[in-house]
Structures are given as C-alpha cells and as structure tokens.
Design an enzyme around this catalytic site. Sequence first.
Site, PDB file in Angstrom:
ATOM      1  N   ASP A 104       0.862  -1.179   0.000  1.00  0.00           N
ATOM      2  CA  ASP A 104       0.000   0.000   0.000  1.00  0.00           C
ATOM      3  C   ASP A 104       0.903   1.235   0.000  1.00  0.00           C
ATOM      4  OD1 ASP A 104       1.012   0.064   2.554  1.00  0.00           O
ATOM      5  OD2 ASP A 104      -0.909  -0.214   3.552  1.00  0.00           O
ATOM      6  N   SER A 105       0.306   2.412  -0.034  1.00  0.00           N
ATOM      7  CA  SER A 105       1.112   3.630  -0.185  1.00  0.00           C
ATOM      8  C   SER A 105       1.682   4.129   1.134  1.00  0.00           C
ATOM      9  CB  SER A 105       0.253   4.729  -0.792  1.00  0.00           C
ATOM     10  OG  SER A 105      -0.747   5.115   0.143  1.00  0.00           O
ATOM     11  N   GLY A 107      -0.283   5.669   3.090  1.00  0.00           N
ATOM     12  CA  GLY A 107      -1.220   6.747   3.408  1.00  0.00           C
ATOM     13  C   GLY A 107      -2.232   6.362   4.471  1.00  0.00           C
ATOM     14  N   PHE A 108      -2.785   5.167   4.354  1.00  0.00           N
ATOM     15  CA  PHE A 108      -3.840   4.777   5.289  1.00  0.00           C
ATOM     16  C   PHE A 108      -3.336   4.817   6.731  1.00  0.00           C
ATOM     17  CE2 PHE A 108      -6.189   1.662   7.816  1.00  0.00           C
ATOM     18  CZ  PHE A 108      -7.481   2.138   7.648  1.00  0.00           C
ATOM     19  N   GLN A 209     -10.956   8.434  -4.954  1.00  0.00           N
ATOM     20  CA  GLN A 209     -11.472   8.943  -3.676  1.00  0.00           C
ATOM     21  C   GLN A 209     -12.811   9.622  -3.923  1.00  0.00           C
ATOM     22  OE1 GLN A 209     -10.733   8.385  -0.693  1.00  0.00           O
ATOM     23  NE2 GLN A 209      -8.630   7.605  -0.671  1.00  0.00           N
ATOM     24  N   ASP A 287      -8.219  -6.655  -0.145  1.00  0.00           N
ATOM     25  CA  ASP A 287      -7.308  -6.975   0.945  1.00  0.00           C
ATOM     26  C   ASP A 287      -7.958  -6.575   2.258  1.00  0.00           C
ATOM     27  OD1 ASP A 287      -6.835  -3.995   0.743  1.00  0.00           O
ATOM     28  OD2 ASP A 287      -5.575  -4.502   2.454  1.00  0.00           O
ATOM     29  N   CYS A 326     -14.943 -27.754   4.966  1.00  0.00           N
ATOM     30  CA  CYS A 326     -13.735 -26.987   4.627  1.00  0.00           C
ATOM     31  C   CYS A 326     -12.565 -27.911   4.290  1.00  0.00           C
ATOM     32  CB  CYS A 326     -13.363 -26.071   5.792  1.00  0.00           C
ATOM     33  SG  CYS A 326     -11.871 -25.102   5.487  1.00  0.00           S
ATOM     34  N   CYS A 328      -9.339 -26.820   4.321  1.00  0.00           N
ATOM     35  CA  CYS A 328      -8.078 -26.209   4.775  1.00  0.00           C
ATOM     36  C   CYS A 328      -7.259 -27.219   5.589  1.00  0.00           C
ATOM     37  CB  CYS A 328      -8.342 -24.944   5.600  1.00  0.00           C
ATOM     38  SG  CYS A 328      -8.686 -25.233   7.351  1.00  0.00           S
ATOM     39  N   CYS A 331      -8.763 -27.970   9.170  1.00  0.00           N
ATOM     40  CA  CYS A 331      -9.947 -28.843   9.204  1.00  0.00           C
ATOM     41  C   CYS A 331      -9.618 -30.245   8.719  1.00  0.00           C
ATOM     42  CB  CYS A 331     -11.075 -28.224   8.372  1.00  0.00           C
ATOM     43  SG  CYS A 331     -11.695 -26.673   9.074  1.00  0.00           S
ATOM     44  N   HIS A 358      -7.526 -21.399   8.489  1.00  0.00           N
ATOM     45  CA  HIS A 358      -8.921 -21.673   8.132  1.00  0.00           C
ATOM     46  C   HIS A 358      -9.591 -20.430   7.523  1.00  0.00           C
ATOM     47  CE1 HIS A 358     -13.070 -23.045   8.320  1.00  0.00           C
ATOM     48  NE2 HIS A 358     -13.345 -21.854   8.822  1.00  0.00           N
TER      49      HIS A 358
HETATM   50 ZN   LIG Z   1     -10.958 -25.027   7.607  1.00  0.00          ZN
END
Ligand SMILES: [Zn+2]
Length: 372
Positions: A104-105, A107-108, A209, A287, A326, A328, A331, A358
């Site tokens: 990111d820049s 800025g945030f 913006q 993101d 799931c 993942c 799991c 997960h």
């Molecule tokens: Zn999972």
Amino acid sequence: MFMLYFTPVSDVNSTIFVLKQTNHDGSRQGVIHTRRGDVMTPTFMPDGTRGVIKSLEAHQVAATGIQVVLANTYHLHLQPGEQVIKKLGGVHGFGKWQGPILTDSGGFQVFSLSKLRKITEEGVIFKHPVTGEMRLITPESSIQIQLTLGSDMIVAFDHLTGLDEESRKDTLVAFERTHRWLDRCITEFKRLTSDIEPSKRPILFGVVQGGLDLELRKKSLEFIQNSDVGGIAIGGLSVGESKQEMYKVLEFLAPLYDDTGRPRFLLGVGDPPDLRYAIEHGIDMLDCVLPTRNARHATVWIEGDKKIHLTNAQFIEDPSPIDDTCDCHTCKSGYSKGFLRHQFKVGEPLAGSLASIHNLRYLQRICESYRA
Ligand SMILES: [Zn+2]
C-alpha cells in the site's frame, strides 16, 4: 526512453490484465500478469503488515490458495526501514514469500495511526511512533519506498479522509489533492522505472477517492482511468461508514469502469458478505486484516458466512473440526473445536495460526467459487 513515456495506455494495459469472462452475477474472471507470475481473479490478499502474515510462514499462506500478499509501506518504512529490507533480499527475500507482493502507499496508516500529523501540499508530516522524530512522506517518497522494498504492485499516495461527520468536510479537499498527488506519483514512477522492460515493471495503481459523494466518485474514477496507471484502486471505503453506504458507492461505480484491461482493487474489505458484494460489482482484488485478526481472537467463519467464537463453552468437548465442508489444513488435519478452544484459552499461539489458516482458506474458497 522517449518511446516508453509515450506508449499508449491500452498497449501497456493489455499485458497487465486479461478478462476471461464476465459472469451473470456481475463478477469477472481474469488474470493479472505480474512480473512474479499470474494471479487469477477475483482474488483476496491478506495483510502482511510487517512483512509477514502474522504467525504464518509463507508456505502455510500459499497452501491456503492465496496468490498475493500485501505488505504495509508505513510499518516497513519505520521499522526496520526499506534500505535494511533491500539488503535482506527485498520484501520477497525478507519474508520468503516468492509470489507477487502488493504494497500500500503508507497513506492509510499515516492518516489512521499517527496522532500528530500535518497535511501540506508537499505531503504528510507525522511523528514516528517509536523514536518521536518528525518524518515526512510525500507522493514521491512513497513510490521510492515501495520500489526499494521490491514490491510487484504499488499504490499511489492519496489523501484519505474518514467518513464521520467531521471528516466529511475534508472530502473535496482530499479528492482534489489525491489527483494532484497521483500526477506526482506517476512522474516519479516513470522516472524510476523507465529503463526497466515493461513486463518487469511493477504495476502502479491510482486511487479513486470522493468519500460518499457519488458525483465526486464519478469524477475521481474518470480522472484515474484517464491517467497512465496499470490498475484502478477504490480507496476511502470501509473506514467507518455503514455497509449500505459502501454498497451504494460500489453499485454506483460498477457500470462506470472502462474496459481498458486494468484490474480493480478495493482496499480494506474482507468480511465475506462485503467480499461477495464487491466481486459481484466488478471488483477483482481485495485486501483486509480481518481474516487473520479475527482468527487470532478465536473468531472463524463457517459455511453460510456464519461466525463462531471458538472460546465458547459449547465447544469444550466438541470433537468436530471448525467446518466439515472446509478443505483447509486445519480442518483436514482433524483439529477439533475442543482442542482449539483449549489452546486459545491457555494462550497457545498455534491456535491463532490454525484459525488463520482456516479463515484465509474460507475467503480464498469464495474467490475460487467465482473463478469456477
Ligand atoms: Zn478449515
């Protein structure tokens, strides 16, 4: 050198994003060609704030199907500094993530974390949270820092405002300054990358913006789309407004995007219903810190976008995984909710890592469902 500066936008962009298909629900399937490989979209990018996705190694992140990770320019600039990271192999060598990285820049964080800051036309002066010294980040230095870090996708420095009543007074000022700063970012980006072959250059995103003002949003999008940038980022949302207000802006912008082969990135959105809404309104990349932050606080998503809190007493003797549906690592390995509850209760860091795996997989599966 001269020729590179005047390459038509469409020629450059045709190599950046290729649209494969627009689905009936409004979502798009595409491919972003980055200098570190292709990214299938829509895609979710977790936030590796300090150069790492908290508590996970790069191979664990990759195993969830995540293709791109985000690193925070502000944090890495302050500690350990971009020059240190460059000596340690750049942001890829530093954290061992070898896929594409987006920064990111800065800025945030400058706007949201710095208590003492002053915004001028030159940039933002702020107090270093650790050393107390005053620092200046400008559009030019943000680009310099991101290029020094070695990022593959970089974001122009914009003037962000909040969306509460008080901050909304600054919307017009921020909108105009963001566009002036974008021109400075583009000039600096070209100065520093013009001798790099186009396919080896990072992709620069300009930021739309305009707060909740739809007319300003429209003008901002037009400005960014008429600029020589490789990607369109939608900023200034998910900063305190209601979901309905955010949805209204996304719905409004959806038919206004041009078709010049640029990916569209919505900053800071990761709650599953919001992710789906954005994707179905033409967004390609998102993101957010949410999946990993929630996970570290024992909150995980299950089928139907429901949230459960693994520390609840109801899971004390629960032998089942977080979600039977799931795939993942957590799991599939059979870690029970009872086991995870206990590890969270006693403060074992592994619990946060397993829950993060997960949650990242959960968001990635949503993205994959649109790519199927
Ligand atoms: Zn999972």
